[in-house]
Motif scaffolding. Structure first.
Motif, PDB file in Angstrom:
ATOM      1  N   GLU A 135       0.856  -1.198   0.000  1.00 33.83           N
ATOM      2  CA  GLU A 135       0.000   0.000   0.000  1.00 33.83           C
ATOM      3  C   GLU A 135       0.885   1.238   0.000  1.00 33.83           C
ATOM      4  O   GLU A 135       1.998   1.223   0.514  1.00 33.83           O
ATOM      5  CB  GLU A 135      -0.901   0.020   1.242  1.00 33.83           C
ATOM      6  CG  GLU A 135      -1.898  -1.104   1.304  1.00 33.83           C
ATOM      7  CD  GLU A 135      -2.980  -1.023   0.233  1.00 33.83           C
ATOM      8  OE1 GLU A 135      -3.277   0.083  -0.265  1.00 33.83           O
ATOM      9  OE2 GLU A 135      -3.523  -2.086  -0.112  1.00 33.83           O
ATOM     10  N   GLU A 136       0.359   2.315  -0.572  1.00 36.68           N
ATOM     11  CA  GLU A 136       1.144   3.544  -0.669  1.00 36.68           C
ATOM     12  C   GLU A 136       1.538   4.095   0.695  1.00 36.68           C
ATOM     13  O   GLU A 136       2.593   4.689   0.857  1.00 36.68           O
ATOM     14  CB  GLU A 136       0.366   4.598  -1.459  1.00 36.68           C
ATOM     15  CG  GLU A 136       1.186   5.819  -1.784  1.00 36.68           C
ATOM     16  CD  GLU A 136       0.445   6.819  -2.644  1.00 36.68           C
ATOM     17  OE1 GLU A 136       1.094   7.774  -3.081  1.00 36.68           O
ATOM     18  OE2 GLU A 136      -0.758   6.656  -2.860  1.00 36.68           O
ATOM     19  N   PHE A 137       0.705   3.859   1.706  1.00 42.52           N
ATOM     20  CA  PHE A 137       1.004   4.392   3.041  1.00 42.52           C
ATOM     21  C   PHE A 137       1.924   3.489   3.851  1.00 42.52           C
ATOM     22  O   PHE A 137       2.303   3.823   4.965  1.00 42.52           O
ATOM     23  CB  PHE A 137      -0.281   4.693   3.814  1.00 42.52           C
ATOM     24  CG  PHE A 137      -1.169   3.499   4.026  1.00 42.52           C
ATOM     25  CD1 PHE A 137      -0.991   2.681   5.116  1.00 42.52           C
ATOM     26  CD2 PHE A 137      -2.188   3.209   3.130  1.00 42.52           C
ATOM     27  CE1 PHE A 137      -1.807   1.581   5.317  1.00 42.52           C
ATOM     28  CE2 PHE A 137      -3.017   2.113   3.322  1.00 42.52           C
ATOM     29  CZ  PHE A 137      -2.829   1.293   4.423  1.00 42.52           C
ATOM     30  N   HIS A 138       2.304   2.324   3.307  1.00 45.77           N
ATOM     31  CA  HIS A 138       3.233   1.437   4.015  1.00 45.77           C
ATOM     32  C   HIS A 138       4.567   2.162   4.190  1.00 45.77           C
ATOM     33  O   HIS A 138       5.121   2.687   3.228  1.00 45.77           O
ATOM     34  CB  HIS A 138       3.428   0.133   3.235  1.00 45.77           C
ATOM     35  CG  HIS A 138       4.195  -0.899   3.999  1.00 45.77           C
ATOM     36  ND1 HIS A 138       3.602  -1.706   4.939  1.00 45.77           N
ATOM     37  CD2 HIS A 138       5.508  -1.227   3.988  1.00 45.77           C
ATOM     38  CE1 HIS A 138       4.501  -2.506   5.454  1.00 45.77           C
ATOM     39  NE2 HIS A 138       5.676  -2.234   4.902  1.00 45.77           N
ATOM     40  N   GLY A 139       5.064   2.235   5.408  1.00 41.13           N
ATOM     41  CA  GLY A 139       6.314   2.943   5.691  1.00 41.13           C
ATOM     42  C   GLY A 139       6.112   4.417   6.001  1.00 41.13           C
ATOM     43  O   GLY A 139       7.073   5.144   6.222  1.00 41.13           O
ATOM     44  N   LEU A 140       4.870   4.865   6.025  1.00 33.15           N
ATOM     45  CA  LEU A 140       4.570   6.259   6.324  1.00 33.15           C
ATOM     46  C   LEU A 140       5.079   6.606   7.720  1.00 33.15           C
ATOM     47  O   LEU A 140       4.909   5.821   8.659  1.00 33.15           O
ATOM     48  CB  LEU A 140       3.052   6.472   6.253  1.00 33.15           C
ATOM     49  CG  LEU A 140       2.519   7.896   6.231  1.00 33.15           C
ATOM     50  CD1 LEU A 140       2.980   8.607   4.965  1.00 33.15           C
ATOM     51  CD2 LEU A 140       0.996   7.873   6.266  1.00 33.15           C
ATOM     52  N   GLU A 141       5.707   7.756   7.844  1.00 34.14           N
ATOM     53  CA  GLU A 141       6.227   8.160   9.152  1.00 34.14           C
ATOM     54  C   GLU A 141       5.069   8.399  10.115  1.00 34.14           C
ATOM     55  O   GLU A 141       3.983   8.821   9.713  1.00 34.14           O
ATOM     56  CB  GLU A 141       7.097   9.408   9.015  1.00 34.14           C
ATOM     57  CG  GLU A 141       8.405   9.102   8.315  1.00 34.14           C
ATOM     58  CD  GLU A 141       9.417  10.231   8.386  1.00 34.14           C
ATOM     59  OE1 GLU A 141       9.147  11.258   9.023  1.00 34.14           O
ATOM     60  OE2 GLU A 141      10.488  10.057   7.789  1.00 34.14           O
ATOM     61  N   GLU A 142       5.317   8.110  11.405  1.00 38.75           N
ATOM     62  CA  GLU A 142       4.249   8.130  12.402  1.00 38.75           C
ATOM     63  C   GLU A 142       3.542   9.485  12.493  1.00 38.75           C
ATOM     64  O   GLU A 142       2.327   9.546  12.627  1.00 38.75           O
ATOM     65  CB  GLU A 142       4.779   7.717  13.787  1.00 38.75           C
ATOM     66  CG  GLU A 142       3.656   7.532  14.783  1.00 38.75           C
ATOM     67  CD  GLU A 142       4.099   6.963  16.110  1.00 38.75           C
ATOM     68  OE1 GLU A 142       3.654   7.501  17.140  1.00 38.75           O
ATOM     69  OE2 GLU A 142       4.870   5.987  16.114  1.00 38.75           O
ATOM     70  N   TRP A 143       4.289  10.597  12.421  1.00 44.01           N
ATOM     71  CA  TRP A 143       3.652  11.915  12.540  1.00 44.01           C
ATOM     72  C   TRP A 143       2.621  12.123  11.432  1.00 44.01           C
ATOM     73  O   TRP A 143       1.556  12.683  11.654  1.00 44.01           O
ATOM     74  CB  TRP A 143       4.691  13.049  12.550  1.00 44.01           C
ATOM     75  CG  TRP A 143       5.434  13.216  11.261  1.00 44.01           C
ATOM     76  CD1 TRP A 143       6.618  12.639  10.917  1.00 44.01           C
ATOM     77  CD2 TRP A 143       5.036  13.987  10.125  1.00 44.01           C
ATOM     78  NE1 TRP A 143       6.976  12.991   9.637  1.00 44.01           N
ATOM     79  CE2 TRP A 143       6.025  13.829   9.130  1.00 44.01           C
ATOM     80  CE3 TRP A 143       3.934  14.799   9.841  1.00 44.01           C
ATOM     81  CZ2 TRP A 143       5.955  14.442   7.881  1.00 44.01           C
ATOM     82  CZ3 TRP A 143       3.865  15.417   8.601  1.00 44.01           C
ATOM     83  CH2 TRP A 143       4.863  15.242   7.634  1.00 44.01           C
TER      84      TRP A 143
END
Length: 172
Positions: A135-143
């Motif tokens: 998914e595109e949001f995989h690895g998205l930074e927590e903030w």
């Protein structure tokens, strides 16, 4: 998959801010698009202004052209106005880049598409779990994930919860 540069990137005048207002607006739109695409491709969320000038996005070594520091500031200001950039300090030396604004992340239909309504996830599971791989949001930074979830919560589509080992979210 390598990054695909737009045609303007190899056009020397692209690296000089144009004096004509209409031309400059089109040029700034192209620079904003390029900067966001580059950050998205490389999953960059923070930029240092001084380092940006030496970054490939603003420095085309092939044609020996780079965008001036003043022009980079103009591009960053344009990104700020559009809601894609926030300054981390008063000196405007470091910034957060949001190639997708929080309200745009919430429009991704992963929850309903995968039958995750009423499911509870930790933030770690959402950004790094097996269920979100690809998914595109995989690895998205927590903030950024948290801001996006706050936007979902404001729409009544999720609830951010505090768990023993951190934060989680329940989707509705």
């Amino acid at each position: 998959m390598s990054f695909e540069w737009p045609w303007q990137y190899n056009f020397p005048p692209f690296f000089t801010l144009q004096p004509n207002v209409d031309t400059r607006q089109k040029q700034l739109a192209a620079w904003c698009s390029l900067a966001l695409s580059y950050c998205r491709h490389h999953k960059l969320y923070t930029l240092d202004v001084l380092e940006a000038q030496e970054s490939p996005v603003f420095n085309n070594k092939k044609i020996e052209r780079k965008l001036s520091m003043e022009a980079i500031q103009v591009v960053f200001e344009e990104l700020r106005k559009k809601g894609n950039l926030e300054w981390l300090d008063k000196n405007k030396s470091r910034c957060l880049v949001m190639w997708r604004r929080p309200e745009e992340w919430v429009k991704l239909s992963w929850v309903s598409r995968n039958g995750m309504v009423n499911a509870v996830f930790t933030l770690y599971e959402l950004s790094n779990g097996d269920d979100t791989e690809g998914e595109e949001f995989h690895g998205l930074e927590e903030w950024m994930l948290l801001r996006s979830l706050q936007a979902l919560q404001a729409e009544g589509k999720a609830e951010i919860i505090t768990m023993d080992d951190g934060k989680g979210v329940k989707f509705f």
